[in-house]
Design a protein around this motif. Sequence first.
Motif, mmCIF file in Angstrom:
data_model
loop_
_atom_site.group_PDB
_atom_site.id
_atom_site.type_symbol
_atom_site.label_atom_id
_atom_site.label_comp_id
_atom_site.label_asym_id
_atom_site.label_seq_id
_atom_site.Cartn_x
_atom_site.Cartn_y
_atom_site.Cartn_z
ATOM 1 N N PRO A 67 50.287 39.822 46.256
ATOM 2 C CA PRO A 67 49.813 39.035 45.292
ATOM 3 C C PRO A 67 48.526 40.157 44.633
ATOM 4 O O PRO A 67 47.609 40.470 45.650
ATOM 5 N N GLN A 68 48.740 40.458 43.192
ATOM 6 C CA GLN A 68 47.519 41.282 42.830
ATOM 7 C C GLN A 68 46.405 40.427 42.033
ATOM 8 O O GLN A 68 46.934 39.707 41.228
ATOM 9 N N TYR A 69 45.349 40.901 42.138
ATOM 10 C CA TYR A 69 44.005 40.060 41.643
ATOM 11 C C TYR A 69 43.169 41.109 40.907
ATOM 12 O O TYR A 69 43.392 42.264 41.423
ATOM 13 N N ASP A 70 42.446 40.841 40.231
ATOM 14 C CA ASP A 70 41.357 41.566 39.763
ATOM 15 C C ASP A 70 40.199 41.536 40.902
ATOM 16 O O ASP A 70 39.232 40.699 40.859
ATOM 17 N N TRP A 71 40.466 42.309 42.000
ATOM 18 C CA TRP A 71 39.382 42.442 42.927
ATOM 19 C C TRP A 71 37.953 42.777 42.777
ATOM 20 O O TRP A 71 37.081 42.483 43.473
ATOM 21 N N SER A 72 37.792 43.340 41.457
ATOM 22 C CA SER A 72 36.331 43.889 41.165
ATOM 23 C C SER A 72 35.507 42.413 40.905
ATOM 24 O O SER A 72 34.409 42.385 40.962
ATOM 25 N N GLU A 73 36.348 41.176 40.543
ATOM 26 C CA GLU A 73 35.180 40.113 40.842
ATOM 27 C C GLU A 73 35.404 39.359 42.000
ATOM 28 O O GLU A 73 34.484 38.547 42.274
ATOM 29 N N VAL A 74 35.827 40.134 43.072
ATOM 30 C CA VAL A 74 35.632 39.469 44.461
ATOM 31 C C VAL A 74 34.353 40.311 45.082
ATOM 32 O O VAL A 74 34.754 41.519 45.529
ATOM 33 N N GLN A 75 33.218 39.796 44.867
ATOM 34 C CA GLN A 75 31.899 40.598 45.256
ATOM 35 C C GLN A 75 31.911 40.819 46.758
ATOM 36 O O GLN A 75 31.976 39.600 47.644
ATOM 37 N N TYR A 213 42.981 47.913 50.790
ATOM 38 C CA TYR A 213 43.436 46.568 50.413
ATOM 39 C C TYR A 213 42.628 46.147 48.927
ATOM 40 O O TYR A 213 43.121 45.521 48.181
ATOM 41 N N TRP A 214 41.418 46.661 48.689
ATOM 42 C CA TRP A 214 40.698 46.046 47.612
ATOM 43 C C TRP A 214 40.789 47.175 46.392
ATOM 44 O O TRP A 214 40.155 46.752 45.359
ATOM 45 N N ARG A 215 41.657 48.055 46.607
ATOM 46 C CA ARG A 215 41.992 48.707 45.290
ATOM 47 C C ARG A 215 43.070 48.126 44.281
ATOM 48 O O ARG A 215 43.930 47.814 44.814
#
Length: 215
Positions: A67-75, A213-215
């Motif tokens: 599952p892909q998300y906008d990880w930039s919002e996961v601080q 993982y976070w990219r």
Amino acid sequence: MHEQNWHMKQQLVPYFQDLTSESYKLLDSLRLSSEVIPLEELLADLSNKLASLKASIIYNYKNLNRPQYDWSEVQAAPGVGLNSIGMLSDRLSTLIIKEWCLRNKTNPNSEKANDLYQTHTMDIIHALANARPGSSSMNTKITYHKSNVTANSWEEAFYGLLSTNILNWESQEILYVKDITSLPCEELRSYIAWFSFGNIQRNEYIQYCEELYWR
């Protein structure tokens, strides 16, 4: 935000369960021996098998469609500690190996294997689903040595970590079933050299898992 986090976890838990299942298939293909194999023979044979299976297993990992998300919002935030993706991936890979061995090596014990999965493995899977960006380099030894491992995707990093831990697990069998003081000095040196190198390689893959993982 809480609703989004709940939705993410609902998708990530089955993803990590599927990743675990695919990893069992790798171990099935390797058919690890219940006998203690001399280090030189073990590393050569097992490394070759892992290299030959690498592309197909990584392909299968990628087909799980993480599952892909906008990880930039996961601080990133204080308090992640050892519950980073890298460190949890290391723990998951070790539990995968342990469960497989409980099911398939000498004196198989399905009850213990099932209990391990339901208690420890599922706990780590839920922790992975809830993970936030952290620092996986905290356990890295201070050393000038490098293993020169590389990974270009999260899936390749996890495969590298699992493969390294398989090699480490199998090479350490001698510590638990034999009297290592009876080994020739040169063989002992070989084990010490490998354990050092294997641990450095493991730490590098842990860091790759965290970063990719976070990219």
